[in-house]
Motif scaffolding. Structure first.
Motif, PDB file in Angstrom:
ATOM      1  N   MET A   1       0.894  -1.795  -0.120  1.00 52.45           N
ATOM      2  CA  MET A   1      -0.284   0.000   0.139  1.00 52.45           C
ATOM      3  C   MET A   1       1.154   1.234   0.323  1.00 52.45           C
ATOM      4  O   MET A   1       2.110   1.517   1.052  1.00 52.45           O
ATOM      5  CB  MET A   1      -0.834  -0.191   1.104  1.00 52.45           C
ATOM      6  N   GLY A   2       0.567   1.631  -0.623  1.00 50.44           N
ATOM      7  CA  GLY A   2       1.169   3.297  -0.609  1.00 50.44           C
ATOM      8  C   GLY A   2       0.062   4.567  -0.386  1.00 50.44           C
ATOM      9  O   GLY A   2      -0.945   4.514  -1.865  1.00 50.44           O
ATOM     10  N   HIS A   3      -0.055   5.451   0.240  1.00 50.11           N
ATOM     11  CA  HIS A   3      -0.934   6.973   0.149  1.00 50.11           C
ATOM     12  C   HIS A   3      -3.298   6.021   0.257  1.00 50.11           C
ATOM     13  O   HIS A   3      -3.080   6.945  -0.223  1.00 50.11           O
ATOM     14  CB  HIS A   3      -0.088   8.279  -1.293  1.00 50.11           C
ATOM     15  N   GLY A   4      -2.451   5.246   0.688  1.00 56.90           N
ATOM     16  CA  GLY A   4      -3.993   4.794   0.791  1.00 56.90           C
ATOM     17  C   GLY A   4      -4.474   3.994  -0.097  1.00 56.90           C
ATOM     18  O   GLY A   4      -6.161   3.595  -0.249  1.00 56.90           O
ATOM     19  N   GLN A   5      -3.867   3.364  -1.363  1.00 59.11           N
ATOM     20  CA  GLN A   5      -4.528   2.931  -2.412  1.00 59.11           C
ATOM     21  C   GLN A   5      -3.266   1.321  -2.270  1.00 59.11           C
ATOM     22  O   GLN A   5      -1.853   1.775  -1.951  1.00 59.11           O
ATOM     23  CB  GLN A   5      -4.051   3.848  -3.607  1.00 59.11           C
ATOM     24  N   MET A   6      -3.849   0.686  -3.284  1.00 60.48           N
ATOM     25  CA  MET A   6      -2.376  -0.671  -3.649  1.00 60.48           C
ATOM     26  C   MET A   6      -1.439  -0.431  -4.814  1.00 60.48           C
ATOM     27  O   MET A   6      -2.358  -0.122  -5.830  1.00 60.48           O
ATOM     28  CB  MET A   6      -3.473  -2.219  -3.773  1.00 60.48           C
ATOM     29  N   VAL A   7      -0.393  -0.239  -4.561  1.00 61.69           N
ATOM     30  CA  VAL A   7       1.054  -0.055  -5.519  1.00 61.69           C
ATOM     31  C   VAL A   7       1.089  -1.756  -5.770  1.00 61.69           C
ATOM     32  O   VAL A   7       2.242  -1.237  -7.175  1.00 61.69           O
ATOM     33  CB  VAL A   7       1.157   0.447  -5.036  1.00 61.69           C
ATOM     34  N   PHE A   8       0.687  -2.241  -5.523  1.00 64.31           N
ATOM     35  CA  PHE A   8       1.146  -3.891  -5.892  1.00 64.31           C
ATOM     36  C   PHE A   8       0.827  -5.328  -5.376  1.00 64.31           C
ATOM     37  O   PHE A   8       0.006  -4.896  -3.873  1.00 64.31           O
ATOM     38  CB  PHE A   8       2.810  -3.986  -5.087  1.00 64.31           C
ATOM     39  N   GLU A   9       0.806  -6.183  -6.138  1.00 67.68           N
ATOM     40  CA  GLU A   9      -0.170  -6.971  -5.681  1.00 67.68           C
ATOM     41  C   GLU A   9       1.013  -8.497  -6.711  1.00 67.68           C
ATOM     42  O   GLU A   9       1.369  -8.228  -7.331  1.00 67.68           O
ATOM     43  CB  GLU A   9      -0.724  -7.219  -6.082  1.00 67.68           C
ATOM     44  N   GLY A  10       1.133  -9.579  -5.875  1.00 68.49           N
ATOM     45  CA  GLY A  10       2.684 -10.066  -6.575  1.00 68.49           C
ATOM     46  C   GLY A  10       2.622 -11.380  -5.508  1.00 68.49           C
ATOM     47  O   GLY A  10       2.192 -11.393  -4.546  1.00 68.49           O
ATOM     48  N   SER A  11       3.375 -12.777  -5.783  1.00 70.69           N
ATOM     49  CA  SER A  11       4.127 -13.086  -4.959  1.00 70.69           C
ATOM     50  C   SER A  11       5.290 -12.412  -4.380  1.00 70.69           C
ATOM     51  O   SER A  11       5.845 -11.471  -4.700  1.00 70.69           O
ATOM     52  CB  SER A  11       4.312 -14.560  -6.209  1.00 70.69           C
ATOM     53  N   PRO A  12       6.155 -13.763  -3.232  1.00 70.48           N
ATOM     54  CA  PRO A  12       7.452 -13.460  -2.833  1.00 70.48           C
ATOM     55  C   PRO A  12       8.494 -12.883  -3.742  1.00 70.48           C
ATOM     56  O   PRO A  12       8.636 -12.142  -3.542  1.00 70.48           O
ATOM     57  CB  PRO A  12       7.442 -14.364  -1.471  1.00 70.48           C
ATOM     58  N   ALA A  13       8.623 -14.146  -4.802  1.00 73.06           N
ATOM     59  CA  ALA A  13       9.438 -13.765  -5.588  1.00 73.06           C
ATOM     60  C   ALA A  13       9.108 -12.556  -6.326  1.00 73.06           C
ATOM     61  O   ALA A  13       9.872 -12.073  -7.372  1.00 73.06           O
ATOM     62  CB  ALA A  13       9.368 -15.602  -6.243  1.00 73.06           C
ATOM     63  N   GLN A  14       7.726 -12.108  -6.492  1.00 76.17           N
ATOM     64  CA  GLN A  14       7.954 -11.522  -7.750  1.00 76.17           C
ATOM     65  C   GLN A  14       7.784  -9.576  -7.338  1.00 76.17           C
ATOM     66  O   GLN A  14       9.133  -8.847  -7.967  1.00 76.17           O
ATOM     67  CB  GLN A  14       6.004 -10.997  -8.598  1.00 76.17           C
ATOM     68  N   LEU A  15       7.606  -9.987  -5.761  1.00 73.38           N
ATOM     69  CA  LEU A  15       8.499  -8.469  -5.256  1.00 73.38           C
ATOM     70  C   LEU A  15       9.560  -8.040  -4.154  1.00 73.38           C
ATOM     71  O   LEU A  15      10.436  -7.663  -4.740  1.00 73.38           O
ATOM     72  CB  LEU A  15       7.735  -8.781  -3.450  1.00 73.38           C
ATOM     73  N   GLN A  16      10.237  -9.792  -4.422  1.00 71.50           N
ATOM     74  CA  GLN A  16      11.961  -9.677  -4.254  1.00 71.50           C
ATOM     75  C   GLN A  16      12.614  -8.993  -5.538  1.00 71.50           C
ATOM     76  O   GLN A  16      14.299  -8.298  -5.486  1.00 71.50           O
ATOM     77  CB  GLN A  16      12.273 -10.862  -3.946  1.00 71.50           C
ATOM     78  N   ALA A  17      12.178  -9.507  -7.057  1.00 70.06           N
ATOM     79  CA  ALA A  17      12.815  -8.931  -8.241  1.00 70.06           C
ATOM     80  C   ALA A  17      12.327  -7.270  -8.300  1.00 70.06           C
ATOM     81  O   ALA A  17      12.639  -7.214  -9.977  1.00 70.06           O
ATOM     82  CB  ALA A  17      11.909 -10.154  -8.910  1.00 70.06           C
ATOM     83  N   ASP A  18      11.291  -6.988  -7.664  1.00 72.99           N
ATOM     84  CA  ASP A  18      10.647  -5.414  -8.403  1.00 72.99           C
ATOM     85  C   ASP A  18      11.536  -4.530  -7.479  1.00 72.99           C
ATOM     86  O   ASP A  18      11.153  -4.163  -6.467  1.00 72.99           O
ATOM     87  CB  ASP A  18       9.826  -5.668  -8.354  1.00 72.99           C
ATOM     88  N   ALA A  19      13.323  -4.338  -7.350  1.00 74.98           N
ATOM     89  CA  ALA A  19      13.295  -3.174  -6.882  1.00 74.98           C
ATOM     90  C   ALA A  19      13.060  -1.876  -7.213  1.00 74.98           C
ATOM     91  O   ALA A  19      13.053  -1.161  -6.035  1.00 74.98           O
ATOM     92  CB  ALA A  19      14.916  -3.241  -7.184  1.00 74.98           C
ATOM     93  N   ALA A  20      12.415  -1.555  -7.775  1.00 75.14           N
ATOM     94  CA  ALA A  20      11.752  -0.039  -7.014  1.00 75.14           C
ATOM     95  C   ALA A  20      10.227  -0.188  -6.974  1.00 75.14           C
ATOM     96  O   ALA A  20      10.073   0.968  -6.232  1.00 75.14           O
ATOM     97  CB  ALA A  20      11.308   0.068  -8.961  1.00 75.14           C
ATOM     98  N   ILE A  21       9.829  -1.075  -7.117  1.00 78.80           N
ATOM     99  CA  ILE A  21       8.515  -1.372  -6.014  1.00 78.80           C
ATOM    100  C   ILE A  21       9.199  -0.881  -4.519  1.00 78.80           C
ATOM    101  O   ILE A  21       8.456  -0.089  -3.930  1.00 78.80           O
ATOM    102  CB  ILE A  21       7.489  -2.397  -5.840  1.00 78.80           C
TER     103      ILE A  21
END
Length: 235
Positions: free
Chosen positions: A208-228
């Motif tokens: 979440m960021g500023h009261g909205q969802m900014v990402f949805e995914g698996s742990p592997a996808q979040l680990q791979a997304d350095a920008a998020i």
């Protein structure tokens, strides 16, 4: 394919005139652990308070196929939705055992959890069974709060910042307890700041960021997304 247990659509919430949640949508499926991540103040705790009816929600919240917007918190709890607040809401003058009994939905019959289950999962509670809740350490109080919620036999529990202020060893204990809860078929919505525990035990994550969802995914996808991670999670 497991079904959605909780479906949140276009959820908005306000504190007075402050607009906190802006069209939040997400799902939790049967028996899965879903983590809700983000920095302090982005609306994670408000999201679960709105689901529980503690903050007036606008939008749609369906639990086990039923619309629960407009219902009172105790009615929502009786449908099988458990809530473990961040403030470890125990009764300090009552013993550990009495706190656990207070969590039972029906005094006359046991659900999928018994007091003995709680003691087996966290033996320290058995050792302190006759001690007042107020003398327990922060970590022990956190365990007691979670176990008391389980005594109400929920199908889904929402847990707000369970590892806040705990020692690394207690953080490990909490993580193991959450996994054991999920193994019993109870879904978990975890609000957490510690990325490590969320990545380790979750099937899916939302950021979440500023009261909205900014990402949805698996742990592997979040680990791979350095920008998020850099923009929404790292301090």
């Amino acid at each position: 394919m497991t079904q959605n247990l909780l479906e949140v659509r276009d959820l908005n919430a306000y504190y007075g005139k402050s607009h906190i949640l802006h069209g939040v949508s997400f799902d939790v499926r049967e028996g899965e652990i879903v983590s809700l991540l983000g920095r302090n103040g982005v609306g994670r705790s408000t999201t679960i308070k709105a689901i529980m009816g503690d903050v007036p929600p606008q939008g749609s919240i369906r639990f086990k196929g039923q619309e629960i917007v407009g219902r009172k918190p105790h009615e929502i709890a009786h449908l099988g939705l458990g809530y473990v607040p961040e403030n470890r809401d125990i009764f300090p003058a009552l013993t550990v055992r009495e706190n656990l009994y207070l969590g039972q939905k029906h005094a006359s019959k046991c659900g999928r959890w018994s007091i003995q289950d709680m003691y087996d999962i966290f033996p320290r509670l058995a050792e302190r069974a006759e001690a007042p809740g107020g003398v327990l350490s922060g970590g022990e109080q956190q365990m007691l709060t979670m176990c008391r919620t389980l005594m109400g036999d929920p199908d889904l529990i929402m847990v707000d910042e369970p590892t806040e202020g705990l020692s690394p060893m207690m953080v490990e204990h909490v993580g193991k307890l959450l996994v054991r809860i999920a193994e019993r078929g109870v879904a978990i919505l975890l609000v957490e700041q510690k990325l490590t525990i969320a990545l380790k035990i979750s099937q899916r994550l939302y950021v979440m960021g500023h009261g909205q969802m900014v990402f949805e995914g698996s742990p592997a996808q979040l680990q791979a997304d350095a920008a998020i991670r850099k923009e929404w999670l790292e301090v």
